[in-house]
Design a protein around this motif. Structure first.
Motif, PDB file in Angstrom:
ATOM      1  N   UNK A  13     -30.660 -13.218   0.542  1.00 17.35           N
ATOM      2  CA  UNK A  13     -30.635 -12.024   1.373  1.00 17.35           C
ATOM      3  C   UNK A  13     -29.634 -12.111   2.525  1.00 17.35           C
ATOM      4  N   UNK A  14     -29.187 -13.302   2.873  1.00 12.79           N
ATOM      5  CA  UNK A  14     -28.244 -13.455   3.975  1.00 12.79           C
ATOM      6  C   UNK A  14     -26.864 -12.980   3.542  1.00 12.79           C
ATOM      7  N   UNK A  15     -26.237 -12.145   4.346  1.00 10.13           N
ATOM      8  CA  UNK A  15     -24.899 -11.651   4.031  1.00 10.13           C
ATOM      9  C   UNK A  15     -23.868 -12.756   4.219  1.00 10.13           C
ATOM     10  N   UNK A  16     -22.832 -12.811   3.374  1.00  2.65           N
ATOM     11  CA  UNK A  16     -21.811 -13.855   3.493  1.00  2.65           C
ATOM     12  C   UNK A  16     -21.184 -13.941   4.883  1.00  2.65           C
ATOM     13  N   UNK A  17     -21.036 -12.794   5.572  1.00  5.02           N
ATOM     14  CA  UNK A  17     -20.396 -12.793   6.891  1.00  5.02           C
ATOM     15  C   UNK A  17     -21.128 -13.670   7.900  1.00  5.02           C
ATOM     16  N   UNK A  18     -22.410 -13.947   7.650  1.00  2.00           N
ATOM     17  CA  UNK A  18     -23.174 -14.806   8.563  1.00  2.00           C
ATOM     18  C   UNK A  18     -22.618 -16.225   8.581  1.00  2.00           C
ATOM     19  N   UNK A  19     -21.874 -16.602   7.542  1.00  2.00           N
ATOM     20  CA  UNK A  19     -21.338 -17.959   7.448  1.00  2.00           C
ATOM     21  C   UNK A  19     -19.901 -18.052   7.974  1.00  2.00           C
ATOM     22  N   UNK A  20     -19.506 -17.092   8.769  1.00  2.00           N
ATOM     23  CA  UNK A  20     -18.201 -17.167   9.431  1.00  2.00           C
ATOM     24  C   UNK A  20     -18.292 -17.815  10.814  1.00  2.00           C
ATOM     25  N   UNK A  21     -19.493 -17.897  11.367  1.00  2.00           N
ATOM     26  CA  UNK A  21     -19.640 -18.430  12.728  1.00  2.00           C
ATOM     27  C   UNK A  21     -19.458 -19.949  12.720  1.00  2.00           C
ATOM     28  N   UNK A  47     -20.038 -23.830  13.903  1.00  2.00           N
ATOM     29  CA  UNK A  47     -21.120 -24.651  14.427  1.00  2.00           C
ATOM     30  C   UNK A  47     -20.500 -25.885  15.069  1.00  2.00           C
ATOM     31  N   UNK A  48     -21.304 -26.686  15.720  1.00  2.00           N
ATOM     32  CA  UNK A  48     -20.756 -27.867  16.397  1.00  2.00           C
ATOM     33  C   UNK A  48     -20.017 -28.799  15.434  1.00  2.00           C
ATOM     34  N   UNK A  49     -20.591 -29.149  14.265  1.00  2.00           N
ATOM     35  CA  UNK A  49     -19.862 -30.050  13.356  1.00  2.00           C
ATOM     36  C   UNK A  49     -18.607 -29.423  12.751  1.00  2.00           C
ATOM     37  N   UNK A  50     -18.539 -28.083  12.698  1.00  2.00           N
ATOM     38  CA  UNK A  50     -17.395 -27.420  12.060  1.00  2.00           C
ATOM     39  C   UNK A  50     -16.500 -26.714  13.075  1.00  2.00           C
ATOM     40  N   UNK A  51     -16.690 -26.996  14.349  1.00  2.00           N
ATOM     41  CA  UNK A  51     -15.892 -26.315  15.381  1.00  2.00           C
ATOM     42  C   UNK A  51     -14.412 -26.675  15.216  1.00  2.00           C
ATOM     43  N   UNK A  52     -13.531 -25.676  15.144  1.00  2.00           N
ATOM     44  CA  UNK A  52     -12.115 -25.960  14.886  1.00  2.00           C
ATOM     45  C   UNK A  52     -11.386 -26.506  16.103  1.00  2.00           C
ATOM     46  N   UNK A  53     -10.457 -27.409  15.851  1.00  2.00           N
ATOM     47  CA  UNK A  53      -9.570 -27.921  16.882  1.00  2.00           C
ATOM     48  C   UNK A  53      -8.134 -27.694  16.381  1.00  2.00           C
ATOM     49  N   UNK A  54      -7.115 -28.048  17.167  1.00  2.00           N
ATOM     50  CA  UNK A  54      -5.735 -27.813  16.717  1.00  2.00           C
ATOM     51  C   UNK A  54      -5.405 -28.443  15.370  1.00  2.00           C
ATOM     52  N   UNK A  55      -5.969 -29.635  15.092  1.00  2.00           N
ATOM     53  CA  UNK A  55      -5.699 -30.296  13.816  1.00  2.00           C
ATOM     54  C   UNK A  55      -6.226 -29.505  12.639  1.00  2.00           C
ATOM     55  N   UNK A  56      -7.439 -28.992  12.765  1.00  2.00           N
ATOM     56  CA  UNK A  56      -8.015 -28.180  11.693  1.00  2.00           C
ATOM     57  C   UNK A  56      -7.275 -26.855  11.543  1.00  2.00           C
ATOM     58  N   UNK A  57      -6.853 -26.276  12.667  1.00  2.00           N
ATOM     59  CA  UNK A  57      -6.094 -25.025  12.594  1.00  2.00           C
ATOM     60  C   UNK A  57      -4.758 -25.244  11.882  1.00  2.00           C
ATOM     61  N   UNK A  58      -4.117 -26.352  12.162  1.00  2.00           N
ATOM     62  CA  UNK A  58      -2.850 -26.653  11.492  1.00  2.00           C
ATOM     63  C   UNK A  58      -3.067 -26.857   9.997  1.00  2.00           C
ATOM     64  N   UNK A  59      -4.151 -27.538   9.641  1.00  2.00           N
ATOM     65  CA  UNK A  59      -4.444 -27.773   8.233  1.00  2.00           C
ATOM     66  C   UNK A  59      -4.729 -26.466   7.515  1.00  2.00           C
ATOM     67  N   UNK A  60      -5.511 -25.587   8.144  1.00  2.00           N
ATOM     68  CA  UNK A  60      -5.874 -24.317   7.522  1.00  2.00           C
ATOM     69  C   UNK A  60      -4.676 -23.385   7.380  1.00  2.00           C
ATOM     70  N   UNK A  61      -3.761 -23.440   8.340  1.00  2.00           N
ATOM     71  CA  UNK A  61      -2.629 -22.516   8.341  1.00  2.00           C
ATOM     72  C   UNK A  61      -1.389 -23.090   7.674  1.00  2.00           C
TER      73      UNK A  61
END
Length: 270
Positions: free
Chosen positions: A95-103, A105-119
């Protein structure tokens, strides 16, 4: 394929505890790729409480153990018929909408390294599914599989900076990168059949699911460079490892806790 599972989790205390309460998410997910043949969850000297299915479609069961106690032992055993659906979570009701998983969390909080990897190259995929595959490949290249170098509270950013980690770290990093590209992503806990070809993994396993428009949720195991197939047994999901933990609970008393886990996953006869 039929997978046979034995999983024992033992909590030992150096002083008598007054009691313990646990919430268990240790039941195979209901979807087209899994059919339970037999499955038993028990807690030594425990009292079974309520059972319900949460918004993510996972079955949760409560247990309590009265003290004084020196240990709590949770046992799981059973057999499940699995099918290779190329990673697609088909037929799963939630029942949970997929958009709920865009927020984040502490273990998945992005930093510059993750942003560079994603982009990086991953962001240039032909479509959402291609981008998801590229992200999984990028995470696998950036974080080498090495047990013992990280711990339960290591974040995705820390694992990426270290360049090493285990399946939990790969899943957290992939989730963080997918969310940076506005792709809902979540953490999945389960089991993985042991292999004889030297492929590194833990039998009690974890991977990520990314929501792809037109397909729904698709699993990606960056630690092993593949999508979940018939060797995988899915238990439950959450925003991160803590949210998807198969066992959550609290023990009341002054004792310090020691944890021992035994997991065996084998292919059973048809």
């Amino acid at each position: 394929m039929i997978l046979s599972v034995f999983h024992e989790t033992r909590y030992s205390y150096d002083a008598p505890m007054r009691g313990a309460v646990q919430s268990l998410r240790l039941f195979p997910s209901r979807f087209d790729g899994q059919q339970v043949i037999e499955w038993e969850v028990s807690v030594d000297n425990g009292v079974r409480g309520g059972r319900f299915r949460d918004g993510a479609g996972d079955q949760v069961e409560g247990w309590s153990v009265r003290g004084p106690l020196s240990e709590v032992v949770v046992r799981v055993s059973g057999r499940v018929a699995t099918e290779d659906l190329a990673g697609v979570l088909r037929g799963h009701r939630e029942q949970i909408l997929p958009a709920a998983y865009l927020r984040p969390t502490l273990p998945t909080h992005p930093d510059p390294g993750l942003r560079e990897l994603a982009n990086g190259e991953a962001a240039g995929g032909a479509d959402a599914l291609d981008r998801a595959h590229r992200l999984a490949e990028a995470v696998a290249e950036a974080i080498a599989y090495r047990p013992g170098v990280t711990h339960a509270h290591t974040t995705a950013a820390e694992a990426l900076a270290l360049g090493e980690g285990v399946c939990q770290d790969h899943a957290h990093a992939l989730i963080a990168c997918a969310r940076l590209l506005d792709m809902p992503a979540r953490y999945v806990s389960g089991y993985l059949l042991a292999t004889e070809d030297g492929t590194p993994h833990e039998a009690a396993h974890a991977w990520a699911e990314i929501h792809v428009q037109g397909l729904g949720w698709v699993g990606f195991d960056a630690a092993n460079g593949c999508c979940p197939d018939a060797r995988y047994l899915r238990l439950g999901s959450g925003a991160d490892a803590r949210d998807a933990a198969p066992i959550r609970g609290v023990a009341l008393g002054p004792g310090s806790e020691r944890l021992d886990v035994t997991v065996a996953v084998e292919q059973a006869q048809q």
